[in-house]
Write a protein that holds these residues in place. Structure first.
Motif, PDB file in Angstrom:
ATOM      1  N   ARG A 170      -6.967  -0.937  -8.399  1.00 28.22           N
ATOM      2  CA  ARG A 170      -8.132  -0.103  -7.464  1.00 28.22           C
ATOM      3  C   ARG A 170      -8.965  -1.094  -6.670  1.00 28.22           C
ATOM      4  O   ARG A 170      -9.439  -0.955  -5.800  1.00 28.22           O
ATOM      5  N   ASN A 181       0.340   3.117  -4.231  1.00 26.61           N
ATOM      6  CA  ASN A 181      -0.447   1.875  -4.424  1.00 26.61           C
ATOM      7  C   ASN A 181       0.623   0.691  -5.026  1.00 26.61           C
ATOM      8  O   ASN A 181       0.187   0.385  -6.009  1.00 26.61           O
ATOM      9  N   LYS A 185      -7.269  -3.329  -3.823  1.00 27.87           N
ATOM     10  CA  LYS A 185      -6.556  -2.747  -2.784  1.00 27.87           C
ATOM     11  C   LYS A 185      -7.519  -3.006  -1.191  1.00 27.87           C
ATOM     12  O   LYS A 185      -6.491  -3.364  -0.657  1.00 27.87           O
ATOM     13  N   GLY A 206       0.764  -1.001  -0.010  1.00 30.44           N
ATOM     14  CA  GLY A 206       0.097  -0.027  -0.228  1.00 30.44           C
ATOM     15  C   GLY A 206       0.776   1.264   0.029  1.00 30.44           C
ATOM     16  O   GLY A 206       1.779   1.304  -0.532  1.00 30.44           O
TER      17      GLY A 206
END
Length: 96
Positions: free
Chosen positions: A80, A66, A83, A62
């Motif tokens: 996305r 990202n 995550k 993280g």
């Protein structure tokens, strides 16, 4: 270390030496989803539509950019849509 899917081909990156610097690559035809289901209980985590990583080799997950930082220095992107579930699964894994 991790699996990468690219145009119906899966690449597997394996640590070749104990110092974690040399990585060997193998290529074969498979579905990353099939591999994910087979290795999910073995500590592998889907972080992107094209990447499946071994949680034992994650240094950092993280952050603002990202990415997953692997213990050999490789950076893997986090998708996305993956995550939140990846972060939760990794937290559970680290508590073990």
């Amino acid at each position: 270390l991790y699996f990468e899917s690219h145009q119906h081909t899966v690449l597997i990156y394996v640590m070749k030496s104990k110092n974690g610097k040399q990585v060997k690559q193998y290529r074969f035809y498979a579905s990353l989803s099939d591999i994910e289901h087979k290795l999910e209980s073995k500590g592998f985590l889907r972080v992107h539509k094209s990447y499946l990583v071994n949680m034992n080799h994650i240094s950092k997950l993280g952050g603002l950019i990202n990415t997953v930082l692997m213990d050999n220095g490789e950076q893997i992107p986090i998708g996305r849509t993956f995550k939140e579930s990846a972060m939760q699964a990794y937290m559970v894994f680290k508590r073990r």
